[in-house]
Design an enzyme around this catalytic site. Structure first.
Site, PDB file in Angstrom:
ATOM      1  N   ARG A   1     -19.475  -7.409 -75.867  1.00 18.25           N
ATOM      2  CA  ARG A   1     -19.494  -7.823 -77.272  1.00 18.25           C
ATOM      3  C   ARG A   1     -18.290  -7.255 -78.015  1.00 18.25           C
ATOM      4  NH1 ARG A   1     -19.206  -5.957 -82.458  1.00 18.25           N
ATOM      5  NH2 ARG A   1     -20.591  -4.224 -81.933  1.00 18.25           N
ATOM      6  N   ASP A   2     -18.300  -5.956 -78.263  1.00 20.93           N
ATOM      7  CA  ASP A   2     -17.194  -5.364 -79.015  1.00 20.93           C
ATOM      8  C   ASP A   2     -15.909  -5.339 -78.191  1.00 20.93           C
ATOM      9  OD1 ASP A   2     -16.150  -4.368 -81.300  1.00 20.93           O
ATOM     10  OD2 ASP A   2     -17.158  -2.433 -81.240  1.00 20.93           O
TER      11      ASP A   2
ATOM     12  N   HIS B   1     -14.743   4.176 -83.116  1.00 22.00           N
ATOM     13  CA  HIS B   1     -13.492   3.428 -82.908  1.00 22.00           C
ATOM     14  C   HIS B   1     -12.331   4.410 -82.831  1.00 22.00           C
ATOM     15  CE1 HIS B   1     -14.462  -0.921 -83.105  1.00 22.00           C
ATOM     16  NE2 HIS B   1     -15.581  -0.458 -83.644  1.00 22.00           N
TER      17      HIS B   1
ATOM     18  N   HIS C   1     -21.322   4.886 -82.989  1.00 21.06           N
ATOM     19  CA  HIS C   1     -20.420   3.847 -82.499  1.00 21.06           C
ATOM     20  C   HIS C   1     -19.006   4.189 -82.982  1.00 21.06           C
ATOM     21  CE1 HIS C   1     -19.590  -0.515 -81.473  1.00 21.06           C
ATOM     22  NE2 HIS C   1     -18.549  -0.253 -82.264  1.00 21.06           N
TER      23      HIS C   1
ATOM     24  N   THR D   1     -16.561   2.295 -88.312  1.00 18.58           N
ATOM     25  CA  THR D   1     -16.033   0.942 -88.131  1.00 18.58           C
ATOM     26  C   THR D   1     -14.510   0.885 -88.169  1.00 18.58           C
ATOM     27  OG1 THR D   1     -18.043   0.040 -89.126  1.00 18.58           O
ATOM     28  CG2 THR D   1     -16.128  -1.429 -89.029  1.00 18.58           C
TER      29      THR D   1
ATOM     30  N   GLU E   1     -22.817  -1.023 -90.914  1.00 18.82           N
ATOM     31  CA  GLU E   1     -21.372  -1.236 -90.807  1.00 18.82           C
ATOM     32  C   GLU E   1     -20.614  -0.444 -91.872  1.00 18.82           C
ATOM     33  OE1 GLU E   1     -18.230  -4.995 -90.531  1.00 18.82           O
ATOM     34  OE2 GLU E   1     -20.153  -5.231 -91.555  1.00 18.82           O
TER      35      GLU E   1
ATOM     36  N   TYR F   1     -27.303  -1.912 -87.345  1.00 19.00           N
ATOM     37  CA  TYR F   1     -25.979  -1.334 -87.588  1.00 19.00           C
ATOM     38  C   TYR F   1     -25.799  -1.114 -89.090  1.00 19.00           C
ATOM     39  CZ  TYR F   1     -23.653  -2.195 -83.033  1.00 19.00           C
ATOM     40  OH  TYR F   1     -23.256  -2.180 -81.724  1.00 19.00           O
TER      41      TYR F   1
END
Length: 505
Positions: free
Chosen positions: A6-7, A199, A197, A169, A136, A134
């Site tokens: 997905r990501d 990044h 999550h 994010t 975000e 999530y």
């Protein structure tokens, strides 16, 4: 949770076919044994629908459907319906974790957004779908609008959401902020399951993931090879080994499959793994310095806990000008080649010479080198190449200017040809005909090979078959440059002829 499908697919230029997603999902669930996989975004395309349906059918057969998740949106139940039609039982709803995203992107008040989420969660439960959520832009939310984050959590923590997933994010956090924000969340909501999550915009995805775990996160999101939006996500392999080795954490990951999944994703994505990428890079288990190879023989002085066998790989010893006898001996041993000390010395000298011409000599090159050094020792002192220049230019025929020494006498010539080597041979023919009154052998066959792997920097082995007045000669040359390899093969042939003529006299 692995989010490669997905990501990871949000990496620029990456788009997986349905069957590719199925193959990766099979390996992630069955071979690598990750806890969960996020396989697609709902309603993106018919290809995604096909991929999710295939993955869910497979997961059902191995009793792993609860481990398959799809990203969904607050869209009046459309994502929920889409996931249900594909056979998926878990949806990760995307809500807004910062006030700015809520008011500016959605153009809604926090209360309106909360009501929309409530409605979506209720509908999912009616359809028998498990919901994770999530938040975000959560990192910016905690930085700029923590009151909004807490308002959202207060309204949602008791409505049957299994996991709250907290994304950085935009990749703006550092580990100290991660610790601070996670501790605040857990202090207010101690019984809530939080995922993190990360990044990698500041190259801190792995560090932030570890900080989250140390602060109480119960789940981490990763991708194979660190694929993902912009600079990517936290790489699964790095997160796994640091958790295990540095913090004694236990996971279900089968580490000996990390390299296999990395190669599969590299192939399907078209995104190459950096050679020095920890755990999965081509060079990370390669010793270059000879002193390191020597130390490995003496109680593994240059090894750490990241032994290659742990990851289904093996230690390699680079061959080049820095390798030394120890590296070469290790490679000869691996290939089952036994050489005398004098022969090993000669091979070492040859590899050092080649190392000055190209970045690396591989183990696949080694048999060629040994053969070149040991099997073709025809003396080259009767016919010597003193110097040469070959040239090629657009619109002009290739040319060669050469100077050779034959039995102590120097000769020069130049010629043009259909290629650089053709021009070189025509220059030699001219010398043999004009100055020696001799016929130059006829080239019957010319074959070029490189070791397996197909690299453009590989050593070239040129094998040339000659006809010298009915007698067939076959010689070969080895070099990083194809023309140079052919020239070496040519001079071996000429020296064989001179030796035979001398014997006849």
């Amino acid at each position: 949770m692995d989010s490669t499908l997905r990501d990871g697919e949000q990496t620029s230029g990456v788009s997986f076919l349905p069957h590719e997603k199925l193959m990766m999902a099979r390996m992630l669930l069955n071979d690598l044994n990750v806890d969960r996989i996020e396989v697609a975004s709902a309603r993106v395309s018919e290809g995604e629908r096909e991929a999710v349906s295939m993955i869910c059918r497979y997961a059902s057969r191995i009793d792993a459907l609860e481990r398959v998740e799809v990203l969904g949106f607050i869209d009046g139940g459309k994502s929920i319906d889409w996931a249900a039609e594909c056979g998926c039982k878990t949806v990760n709803l995307l809500a807004k974790g910062s006030l700015k995203h809520c008011t500016q992107q959605l153009q809604k008040t926090p209360d309106e957004h909360i009501e929309d989420i409530h409605r979506e969660v209720r509908y999912a439960h009616e359809k028998g779908i498990t919901v994770n959520l999530y938040l975000e832009d959560w990192s910016n939310g905690m930085n700029e609008s923590p009151t909004y984050v807490y308002k959202l959590m207060d309204a949602l923590c008791d409505v049957g959401i299994r996991r709250f997933m907290l994304p950085d994010t935009l990749g703006i956090m550092n580990p100290l902020q991660c610790i601070e924000y996670f501790r605040k969340m857990l202090k207010r909501y101690p019984d809530t399951h939080f995922d993190f999550h990360a990044h990698n915009d500041y190259d801190l995805a792995v560090s932030n993931s570890l900080a989250a775990v140390l602060s109480g996160a119960k789940g981490l999101h990763v991708t194979v090879n660190g694929l993902g939006e912009r600079c990517g996500n936290a790489p699964l392999s790095s997160v796994q080994v640091i958790l295990k080795d540095q913090f004694n954490a236990r996971t279900n990951i089968r580490e000996d499959k990390l390299n296999d999944i990395s190669r599969m994703v590299e192939s399907y994505s078209g995104i190459a793994v950096a050679p020095n990428q920890p755990i999965i890079g081509d060079n990370v288990f390669t010793q270059v310095a000879g002193v390191h190879a020597d130390g490995d023989k003496k109680d593994n002085l240059y090894c750490n806990a990241l032994v290659p066998e742990r990851f289904g790989r093996k230690r390699e010893y680079a061959l080049g000008k820095n390798s030394g006898k120890a590296n070469i001996a290790k490679n000869l041993e691996e290939l089952g080649l036994e050489l005398t000390p004098e022969q090993t010395k000669r091979v070492t000298l040859r590899i050092t010479e080649l190392g000055d011409k190209k970045e690396i000599v591989t183990q696949e090159d080694l048999p060629f080198i040994v053969s070149d050094v040991l099997k073709h020792d025809a003396p080259e002192d009767k016919v010597k190449l003193v110097s040469y220049v070959v040239s090629t230019a657009y619109g002009l025929k290739p040319g060669a200017n050469i100077k050779v020494e034959i039995n102590g006498q120097a000769y020069e010539a130049s010629a043009t040809g259909d290629g650089q080597y053709d021009a070189f041979v025509k220059s030699l023919r001219y010398i043999y005909k004009k100055y020696l009154g001799r016929t130059f052998p006829i080239l019957q066959n010319y074959a070029v090979t490189i070791p397996p792997g197909g690299r453009t920097d590989a050593l070239v082995q040129t094998v040339i078959t000659w006809n010298d007045n009915g007698k067939i000669l076959r010689t070969r040359g080895l070099d990083a440059d194809q023309t140079e390899a052919a020239i070496k093969a040519t001079f071996k042939m000429l020296n064989i002829i001179e030796d035979e003529q001398e014997k006849e006299i």
